[in-house]
Design an enzyme around this catalytic site. Sequence first.
Site, PDB file in Angstrom:
ATOM      1  N   ARG A  51      -4.433 -30.777 -13.817  1.00 49.42           N
ATOM      2  CA  ARG A  51      -6.440 -30.717 -13.804  1.00 49.42           C
ATOM      3  C   ARG A  51      -6.889 -31.230 -12.029  1.00 49.42           C
ATOM      4  O   ARG A  51      -7.025 -30.559 -10.926  1.00 49.42           O
ATOM      5  CB  ARG A  51      -7.751 -31.212 -14.612  1.00 49.42           C
ATOM      6  CG  ARG A  51      -8.986 -31.603 -14.644  1.00 49.42           C
ATOM      7  CD  ARG A  51      -9.946 -31.836 -15.292  1.00 49.42           C
ATOM      8  NE  ARG A  51      -9.876 -32.462 -15.963  1.00 49.42           N
ATOM      9  CZ  ARG A  51     -10.125 -33.905 -15.463  1.00 49.42           C
ATOM     10  NH1 ARG A  51     -10.224 -34.126 -13.588  1.00 49.42           N
ATOM     11  NH2 ARG A  51      -9.798 -34.925 -15.567  1.00 49.42           N
ATOM     12  N   TYR A 103     -20.981  -7.557  -5.199  1.00 47.83           N
ATOM     13  CA  TYR A 103     -20.224  -7.368  -6.978  1.00 47.83           C
ATOM     14  C   TYR A 103     -21.651  -7.816  -7.963  1.00 47.83           C
ATOM     15  O   TYR A 103     -21.982  -9.264  -7.553  1.00 47.83           O
ATOM     16  CB  TYR A 103     -19.203  -8.638  -7.077  1.00 47.83           C
ATOM     17  CG  TYR A 103     -18.346  -8.408  -8.196  1.00 47.83           C
ATOM     18  CD1 TYR A 103     -18.246  -7.112  -9.019  1.00 47.83           C
ATOM     19  CD2 TYR A 103     -18.004  -9.090  -9.015  1.00 47.83           C
ATOM     20  CE1 TYR A 103     -17.041  -7.492 -10.198  1.00 47.83           C
ATOM     21  CE2 TYR A 103     -17.742 -10.002 -10.743  1.00 47.83           C
ATOM     22  CZ  TYR A 103     -16.965  -8.786 -10.948  1.00 47.83           C
ATOM     23  OH  TYR A 103     -17.120  -8.909 -12.154  1.00 47.83           O
ATOM     24  N   ASP A 174     -16.618 -13.490   1.020  1.00 45.07           N
ATOM     25  CA  ASP A 174     -16.555 -12.820   0.143  1.00 45.07           C
ATOM     26  C   ASP A 174     -15.001 -11.986   0.459  1.00 45.07           C
ATOM     27  O   ASP A 174     -15.741 -10.782   1.404  1.00 45.07           O
ATOM     28  CB  ASP A 174     -17.364 -12.694  -1.117  1.00 45.07           C
ATOM     29  CG  ASP A 174     -15.447 -11.884  -2.169  1.00 45.07           C
ATOM     30  OD1 ASP A 174     -15.287 -11.728  -2.047  1.00 45.07           O
ATOM     31  OD2 ASP A 174     -16.561 -12.386  -3.533  1.00 45.07           O
TER      32      ASP A 174
END
Length: 383
Positions: A51, A103, A174
């Site tokens: 992790r 988006y 983005d």
Amino acid sequence: MELNLDSKCVHLEKISTDGCKRYGSVSFPIYQTATYAHPGVGQSGGYDYSRLQNPTRERVEKLVCQLEGGIDALALSSGMAAISLVMEMFSPGDHIIVDADLYGGSIRLFDNVSRKNGIEFSRANFASDNIESLIKANTKALYIETPTNPMMNITDIAAIAKLAKSRGVFLIVDNTFMSPYFQNPLALGADIVVHSGTKYLSGHNDTLSGFVVTNRADIQEKLRFLIKTTGAGLAPFDSWLTIRGIKTLALRMERAQDNAQKIAAWLKTQQGVERVLYPGLPEHPGHEIQKRQASGFGAMLTFNMVSEQKAKAILGRVRLIQFAESLGGVETLITYPVTQTHADVPEEIRLKNGITPKTLRLSVGIENPNDLIEDLRQAMENL
């Protein structure tokens, strides 16, 4: 040795002395392990728990980091996980200005999760609105896509970055549509870049991944704390699939862009097509900005048919092109935004952005361009 960008897709500039080199494996190994043994108290082999970090994930992070020119990249389980991680940097009462045309998943996250957490949002057209007038005392970030999804609006990244720095706010970009092969927002002044690695970086429609890249040490420190705490790091096998995909990023982007240019030019000549939106067309309003800030125009294009009936008919008649969500893979996909990618976006926002029932989005792949044009031709024939 300074590598060119296409070589960087295949190799890290600084070759590491990891297990891959010791055993002679050309393909970087998949370290499919959750935890790591230690030789003794206070001693470590470099990894503790997957992790926190995993060698395969670290490898893909270094690849994406060098392609974007950052100081660190974080690999996550999806593009939305990447954006969600960035949103965890902000606190209740913070204000973020986001592009109106995004988006649909990003809009859903901001409207239903981030707002719930006390973050305030304003929408604006970064290509035309006066963004400075919207900045307030509690504004912490500006968030853009360029080109936008799906209306292909182009934002001048350098100009917005200059504004952001003058007002002490982050600029988040983005960069999914262009990939780091064609566009590098950090070099233009952005603070954070996000990617849906599912798309062009992986490139084969076979895995999910997301990335956050930064060139600021203060942001890096916050993001590293958040990823180990929230736990959405990319799994080893998906990291390996993304590494494999990036190796052919340069080849895929060049071929797909060349195909998109040809298809956009052909669509312009078709009687049933009302409008073609592609930054590579000289008449696109963002064409000159895109030429200045990127090395290409990408392989995404949007077009409107003259009627909703004709748009829907095409979706049922394509043969080689597949009617599916997503983008950036080797296969050409056609998408109907109003019922797919932007179905959860309120209708008034969709219509204001120009997304109508006549709108189709095309993610152009690497097939023979003549075959793709022929498929579109037969799908439009006698409509």
